[in-house]
Design an enzyme around this catalytic site. Structure first.
Site, short mmCIF file in Angstrom:
data_model
loop_
_atom_site.label_atom_id
_atom_site.label_comp_id
_atom_site.label_asym_id
_atom_site.label_seq_id
_atom_site.Cartn_x
_atom_site.Cartn_y
_atom_site.Cartn_z
N LYS A 111 0.16 3.87 -0.05
CA LYS A 111 -0.72 5.68 0.40
C LYS A 111 -0.14 6.24 -0.74
CE LYS A 111 -0.18 3.25 4.85
NZ LYS A 111 -0.43 3.35 6.15
N GLU A 134 -7.22 4.71 8.33
CA GLU A 134 -7.22 5.80 7.16
C GLU A 134 -8.31 6.16 7.30
OE1 GLU A 134 -3.25 5.14 5.42
OE2 GLU A 134 -2.56 5.12 7.40
N GLU A 190 -5.14 -5.34 10.11
CA GLU A 190 -4.81 -3.87 10.61
C GLU A 190 -4.46 -3.24 12.36
OE1 GLU A 190 -2.36 -2.60 7.27
OE2 GLU A 190 -4.26 -1.79 6.67
N ASN A 232 0.56 -1.12 0.15
CA ASN A 232 -0.05 -0.02 -0.18
C ASN A 232 0.85 1.18 0.24
OD1 ASN A 232 -2.11 2.08 0.23
ND2 ASN A 232 -2.18 1.08 2.56
N GLY A 256 2.03 2.11 10.71
CA GLY A 256 3.23 3.29 10.34
C GLY A 256 3.95 3.59 11.57
N GLY A 260 4.86 1.47 5.29
CA GLY A 260 5.35 1.85 5.02
C GLY A 260 7.45 0.98 3.65
N HIS A 279 -9.55 1.29 4.27
CA HIS A 279 -8.04 1.21 5.40
C HIS A 279 -8.50 2.38 6.64
CE1 HIS A 279 -4.29 2.70 6.54
NE2 HIS A 279 -3.62 1.43 6.12
N SER A 299 3.36 -1.97 10.74
CA SER A 299 5.10 -1.94 10.88
C SER A 299 5.05 -3.56 10.58
CB SER A 299 5.38 -1.52 11.92
OG SER A 299 4.43 0.02 12.50
P1 PGA Z 1 2.73 0.03 7.88
O1 PGA Z 1 1.18 0.26 6.81
O2 PGA Z 1 3.21 -1.22 7.15
O3 PGA Z 1 3.29 1.56 7.10
O4 PGA Z 1 2.07 0.03 9.20
C1 PGA Z 1 0.23 -0.76 6.95
C2 PGA Z 1 -0.74 0.21 5.98
O5 PGA Z 1 -1.06 0.70 6.62
O6 PGA Z 1 -1.56 -0.83 5.25
#
Ligand code: PGA
Length: 252
Positions: A11, A96, A164, A9, A170, A232, A94, A210
């Site tokens: 983002k 976010e 998640e 992803n 993140g 990330g 998601h 993460s």
């Molecule tokens: P992250 O994000 O690996 O940066 O923690 C995961 C995601 O939001 O899908």
């Protein structure tokens, strides 16, 4: 058992040209890996060029969102039919988007239904906040969120689920693999209640939060964790490719 799947992803990162380069670089480094589904999810505007860079490879393309209507007066939105020629997966729900844009599970379910109707595989994301986990009812909460986010979904074969935990996204603070397995095992049985145990066993359920090349192994080594949703680390081609290869070597 479901076929393993690693989804990156991206983002809201990178220009179109950078996205194309990243896809090309991942393609070059990964080579052919038919035993695992690798999905890259760039921003909407990079989808055509990323799809072009990956044409003829085993790597698949996904979108990060859609709007659950075919067309019309929805300024700024992108429909499932627009995406259908460009990609085969789409992330919905998601955390976010749930947190920053106020998306409810009811709305996420409409997206999941619309995605499947357009022939896209929805990656339906669920996860609890730290507050919910500390209160001790994370499993009930996430299972309920999953049921609500799948309202009206009948096509189990197209479905992917992402667990998640919000506090792990993140932050560099991933969940413990045994904690993720417990939750994902619960989600598998919830899917069994909805679609039957056999269909549920074939639905890829991913852990996200993460994930790195360093920590992915113990997650995908667990019986119910079929892969990962990577944020990330998916922007770093060497690390992302290592995550895919490690998962394939453990899971296949
Ligand atoms: P992250 O994000 O690996 O940066 O923690 C995961 C995601 O939001 O899908």
């Amino acid at each position: 058992m479901a076929k393993p799947l690693i989804a990156g992803n991206w983002k809201m990162n990178g220009t179109v040209a950078e996205g194309e380069d990243l896809a090309q670089s991942i393609r070059d480094k990964l080579g052919d890996r038919p035993e695992i589904a690798t999905v890259l999810c760039p921003p909407f505007i990079a989808l055509p060029r990323v799809a072009g860079a990956l044409a003829g490879s085993e790597i698949l393309v996904g979108a990060q969102n859609l709007y659950p209507e075919a067309s019309g007066a929805f300024t700024g939105e992108v429909s499932p039919t627009m995406l259908a020629g460009l990609c085969s997966y789409v992330i919905v729900g998601h955390s976010e988007r749930r947190a920053l844009l106020g998306e409810t599970s009811e709305f996420v379910a409409r997206k999941a239904v619309a995605a499947a109707e357009a022939g896209l595989r929805p990656v339906v994301c669920v996860g609890e906040s730290l507050e919910v986990r500390d209160a001790g009812n994370a499993e009930e909460f996430v299972a309920g969120q999953l049921v609500a986010s799948l309202e009206g979904v009948t096509d189990a074969a197209s479905l992917v689920v992402g667990y998640e935990p919000v506090w792990a996204i993140g932050t560099g603070r991933s969940a413990r693999p045994d904690v993720a397995q417990t939750m994902i095992g619960r989600l598998r049985s919830t899917l069994g209640d909805l679609f039957g145990a056999e269909a549920a066993s074939e639905i890829p359920i991913l852990y996200g939060g993460s994930v790195s090349a360093e920590n992915v192994g113990p997650f995908v080594d667990r019986p119910d964790i079929d892969g990962a949703l990577v944020g990330g680390a998916s922007l770093k081609p060497d690390e992302f490719v290592q995550i895919v290869k490690l998962t394939a070597s453990i899971r296949v």
